[in-house]
Design a protein around this motif. Structure first.
Motif, short mmCIF file in Angstrom:
data_model
loop_
_atom_site.label_atom_id
_atom_site.label_comp_id
_atom_site.label_asym_id
_atom_site.label_seq_id
_atom_site.Cartn_x
_atom_site.Cartn_y
_atom_site.Cartn_z
N ASP A 160 0.81 -1.23 0.00
CA ASP A 160 0.00 0.00 0.00
C ASP A 160 0.84 1.28 0.00
O ASP A 160 0.31 2.38 0.05
CB ASP A 160 -0.98 0.01 1.18
CG ASP A 160 -0.25 0.10 2.52
OD1 ASP A 160 1.00 -0.02 2.53
OD2 ASP A 160 -0.92 0.31 3.53
N THR A 163 -0.32 3.51 -2.66
CA THR A 163 -1.69 4.02 -2.64
C THR A 163 -1.97 4.91 -1.43
O THR A 163 -2.97 5.60 -1.37
CB THR A 163 -2.70 2.85 -2.65
OG1 THR A 163 -2.27 1.88 -1.69
CG2 THR A 163 -2.77 2.22 -4.02
N GLU A 164 -1.06 4.88 -0.46
CA GLU A 164 -1.25 5.65 0.78
C GLU A 164 -0.58 7.03 0.71
O GLU A 164 0.39 7.20 -0.01
CB GLU A 164 -0.63 4.88 1.95
CG GLU A 164 -1.58 4.00 2.70
CD GLU A 164 -2.82 4.73 3.15
OE1 GLU A 164 -2.69 5.85 3.69
OE2 GLU A 164 -3.93 4.20 2.95
#
Ligand SMILES: Cc1ncc(COP(=O)(O)O)c(C=O)c1O
Length: 504
Positions: A160, A163-164
């Motif tokens: 992630d 995406t974070e």
């Protein structure tokens, strides 16, 4: 002759009249309202029409002349330059002329921002076969293989992370790697918590201006100095206080006795002339900053390259009163397109700067940071630096040798470090601007101070006589060919003058 310039001068503003007049004329010029060769009103006439002193107009004209926007023709008057600085050339093409804007059917809200870009983007570089552009690393030395490996590895492990959102001040491994690098490299002992990862020095300057500069804020800069910083501070309305430089760097004796809020300087390799700020002056400057509560902005842009002698400890490394905001960049040591740099902040500025960075863009791209962090921590950066230092030293020596071969004893500055040197042209040579234009037609880029992003208000003779030559990105054979062409042009002009003198 343009008698009715639509100049907007407002003496209720904090920004000085001279600086307003300078910006207004430059705005008209960049907007296409004033074309190359147009005559400007006489200073007395313009002063009387605007209700300002003649001196105000004279000083504004002088600065426009020094920066290459205007030129004087003795006994005739002042004209828009035939060869505008590079920054003006590309702005001119992008900004529609004022006449077109005025006839547009919809009058949108006018931007209140008045800023001028500096000449770092080499827009017609592709047309030059040999380009002595200042401050460019060697493209063939970019660590492509290692970078690809690291990119692939971090992409595979990303999960992630892609995406974070991340900490806006930079990912911890990169801040740690930078802090670890700065100790041995620059004598700066720093906690990673004081490191803020930014999109190059230019973003760091924006963060600083956002923290400290409003219309009328006095900011000391070197003169000649770095146009990218001066333009940035002026875009926030700063009242720039130019302080001269000599062989020992910024002349500390000339620092203002009161009023300054910030001082921006390039102590390692003074931009554009390349002098190193002496230890004595470093100490005087720190003492001055402490006495007046001024923050010093130390732009250490090309200090990774020190060709002679031990590097002087950075100002930040000598700073006992937390007066220095240190700026570092990977634009010179790896590549400007990475847009990666960092600030080392005094404790008191860590949180305010974090807030500005969050408001600006929530931080730098994670993947680039992760790759760079590992590149530094794994020793790849140190190896890369060792390799390119050797290469740049050879290229510097090749440039000096080529200049000496063609011109005998040459007056050069900035040899001790960095990636460019400044050459004081021999007497009798055409001006730097004329040479620059002539060489450009032959596909060779050499740079007068204004085209090399140097701020040089009031330094007409320095501008006429100084060329900047970047050498890091050129092969030795390109350097030799380039200087040969400079010599051929000078020789040709010399002969043409001799012929004219002989027939007259
Ligand atoms: C004096 C100076 N500071 C900083 C920079 C680098 O800026 P950035 O890190 O934004 O690429 C340059 C680049 O030309 C420069 O000449």
């Amino acid at each position: 002759m343009t008698n009715e310039l639509p100049l907007q001068i407002d003496n209720t503003l904090k920004q000085g009249l001279q600086s307003q007049l300078f910006s207004e004329i430059r705005r008209l010029l960049l907007g296409g309202y004033l074309r190359p060769g147009t005559a400007l009103p006489a200073t007395r006439e313009l002063a009387s029409r605007l209700g300002v002193s003649r001196n105000t107009v004279l000083l504004a004209y002088e600065r426009l002349i020094a920066e290459g926007y205007l030129e004087t023709r003795p006994a005739i008057g002042t004209f828009v330059s035939e060869h505008l600085p590079e920054s003006a050339l590309y702005l001119e093409r992008e900004t529609p002329p004022i006449a077109t804007q005025a006839s547009s059917p919809v009058a949108h809200t006018a931007p209140i921002f008045h800023g001028i870009p500096h000449a770092v983007y080499n827009q017609d570089g592709d047309r030059l076969s040999i380009d002595f552009k200042v401050g460019r690393p060697d493209p063939r030395s970019f660590p492509v293989n290692r970078w690809r490996q690291l990119l692939n590895r971090h992409l595979q492990l990303a999960r992630d992370n892609l995406t974070e959102y991340h900490d806006p001040v930079g990912i911890r491994p990169l801040r740690q790697a930078i802090a670890d690098h700065l100790g041995p490299a620059r004598g700066i002992t720093v906690d990673p918590g004081q490191v803020l990862v930014v999109a190059g020095c230019q973003e760091a300057l924006n963060i600083i201006a956002r923290l400290f500069v409003q219309p009328g804020t006095p900011v000391v800069t070197e003169c000649p100095g770095y146009q990218g910083a001066v333009n940035l501070f002026e875009s926030y309305g700063a009242a720039v206080l130019p302080v001269s430089v000599d062989r020992e760097g910024l002349v500390t004796e000339d620092l203002p006795l009161e009023g300054a809020r910030l001082a921006y300087l390039t102590p390692s390799h003074q931009y554009p002339l390349g002098h190193t700020l002496s230890l004595q002056r470093r100490l005087e400057l720190l003492e001055w900053a402490q006495r007046h509560g001024v923050y010093l902005v130390e732009d250490d842009y090309d200090s990774d390259f020190r060709h002679h002698g031990a590097p002087l400890t950075a100002l930040k490394g000598l700073d006992r009163a937390d007066s220095v905001i240190y700026l570092g960049t990977f634009s010179k040591s790896i590549g400007a397109a990475l847009r990666m740099g960092y600030m080392v902040l005094p404790e008191a500025l860590v949180e305010p700067a974090r807030t500005v960075k969050t408001l600006l863009n929530n931080g730098q791209p994670w993947l680039d940071q992760a790759v760079l962090a590992e590149f530094i921590a794994s020793g790849g950066f140190a190896n890369h630096l060792r390799r390119i230092r050797r290469l740049y030293l050879q290229r510097r020596d090749c440039l000096i040798a080529a200049l000496e071969r063609h011109f005998g004893q040459v007056k050069l500055s900035g040899l001790e470090g960095g990636m460019h040197l400044a050459w004081r042209l021999p007497s009798g040579a055409p001006s730097a601007r004329v040479l620059e234009a002539a060489l450009r037609q032959q596909g060779v880029g050499i740079y007068s101070l204004p085209s090399g992003a140097a701020f040089c208000s009031g330094h007409d003779s320095l501008v006429r006589r100084t060329l900047m030559l970047g050498y890091a990105a050129l092969t030795e054979s390109q350097i030799e060919q380039g200087i040969e062409r400079v010599a051929a042009i000078l020789m040709h002009r010399h002969e043409a003058q001799g012929t004219t003198a002989g027939t007259s």
